[in-house]
Design a protein around this motif. Structure first.
Motif, PDB file in Angstrom:
ATOM      1  N   LEU A  32       0.851  -1.191   0.000  1.00 13.15           N
ATOM      2  CA  LEU A  32       0.000   0.000   0.000  1.00 13.15           C
ATOM      3  C   LEU A  32       0.888   1.242   0.000  1.00 13.15           C
ATOM      4  O   LEU A  32       1.757   1.391   0.861  1.00 13.15           O
ATOM      5  CB  LEU A  32      -0.919   0.013   1.223  1.00 13.15           C
ATOM      6  N   THR A  33       0.692   2.118  -0.946  1.00 13.78           N
ATOM      7  CA  THR A  33       1.545   3.311  -1.029  1.00 13.78           C
ATOM      8  C   THR A  33       1.260   4.292   0.102  1.00 13.78           C
ATOM      9  O   THR A  33       2.174   4.884   0.673  1.00 13.78           O
ATOM     10  CB  THR A  33       1.346   4.019  -2.383  1.00 13.78           C
ATOM     11  N   LYS A  34      -0.018   4.454   0.427  1.00 15.33           N
ATOM     12  CA  LYS A  34      -0.394   5.350   1.525  1.00 15.33           C
ATOM     13  C   LYS A  34      -1.461   4.669   2.385  1.00 15.33           C
ATOM     14  O   LYS A  34      -2.658   4.993   2.267  1.00 15.33           O
ATOM     15  CB  LYS A  34      -0.917   6.684   0.978  1.00 15.33           C
ATOM     16  N   PRO A  35      -1.055   3.743   3.246  1.00 12.13           N
ATOM     17  CA  PRO A  35      -2.056   3.061   4.087  1.00 12.13           C
ATOM     18  C   PRO A  35      -2.746   4.047   5.015  1.00 12.13           C
ATOM     19  O   PRO A  35      -2.096   4.891   5.630  1.00 12.13           O
ATOM     20  CB  PRO A  35      -1.223   2.046   4.869  1.00 12.13           C
ATOM     21  N   ASN A  36      -4.068   3.965   5.084  1.00 14.30           N
ATOM     22  CA  ASN A  36      -4.810   4.858   5.972  1.00 14.30           C
ATOM     23  C   ASN A  36      -5.019   4.185   7.330  1.00 14.30           C
ATOM     24  O   ASN A  36      -4.577   3.067   7.558  1.00 14.30           O
ATOM     25  CB  ASN A  36      -6.148   5.264   5.335  1.00 14.30           C
ATOM     26  N   ILE A  37      -5.705   4.873   8.231  1.00 19.62           N
ATOM     27  CA  ILE A  37      -5.871   4.362   9.589  1.00 19.62           C
ATOM     28  C   ILE A  37      -6.687   3.071   9.594  1.00 19.62           C
ATOM     29  O   ILE A  37      -6.466   2.187  10.436  1.00 19.62           O
ATOM     30  CB  ILE A  37      -6.520   5.433  10.508  1.00 19.62           C
TER      31      ILE A  37
END
Length: 202
Positions: A32-37
């Motif tokens: 994941l390039t920008k994993p969220n919460i």
């Protein structure tokens, strides 16, 4: 999903965690390039409850903090489960401070996990303080305190708290009975154990 370019990584990750495949879930998460919460919470849940990789769970929590993500009421219970199982009292206290700072101290599930964490770390004083400050206490929180007292050798306190629980109108469940009868056994009071059994079960 990959072949057909269906961009739902969070959905995919949660399903892989349910399959209990740590290596595969870690691979998907790391891609994941920008994993969220949400993605972090899915992995934290898996590490704390499915795979019981408590050290990794604490490390992942600090990773999400380093990325500037804001932990929520789903994040902290998994952190506290991990801390309670590895004796990570310092990390747990840091998390507790942030819970208070972000206004999540009113969440019963967060408080329940805090009580359990402190109890498992042998800090019944902190556990009782969290319990006493809770505005709305459910059976889960009562059980956490009674179980903590019983397991840590505070049998009399477990019995007293059980009496208070009953006075406030809560019906004991199986977990309550196991803890209370265990406390009666520690006290060597067979009569009290029989009374508790009769009192709860009729």
């Amino acid at each position: 999903m990959l072949i057909n370019s269906i961009p739902k990584p969070n959905f995919l990750l949660s399903k892989i965690v349910e399959l209990k495949d740590l290596a595969y879930a870690s691979l998907v998460f790391n891609q994941l390039t920008k994993p969220n919460i949400y993605a972090f919470n899915v992995m934290l849940r898996g590490l704390a409850t499915t795979w019981k990789k408590y050290d990794f769970c604490v490390e992942l929590y600090y990773k999400l903090k380093s990325l500037g993500l804001i932990a929520n009421n789903f994040t902290y219970p998994f952190l506290f489960i991990a801390c309670g199982n590895v004796g990570g009292l310092v990390h747990g206290k840091i998390g507790h401070c942030l819970v208070f700072k972000t206004g999540l101290d009113g969440d019963e599930y967060v408080n329940h996990s805090l009580i359990t964490m402190y109890a498992r770390c042998g800090e019944m004083g902190f556990a009782k303080k969290v319990f006493d400050e809770m505005g709305d206490r459910g059976l889960v929180s009562w059980n956490s305190m009674i179980s903590g007292y019983s397991k840590m050798g505070f049998a009399k306190q477990a019995i007293v708290l059980f009496m208070e629980m009953r006075e406030e109108g809560f019906e004991p469940d199986e977990m309550t009975l196991v803890s209370v009868l265990g406390a009666c056994g520690d006290l060597g009071d067979l009569g009290l154990g029989r009374w508790v059994d009769w009192f709860c079960c009729g």
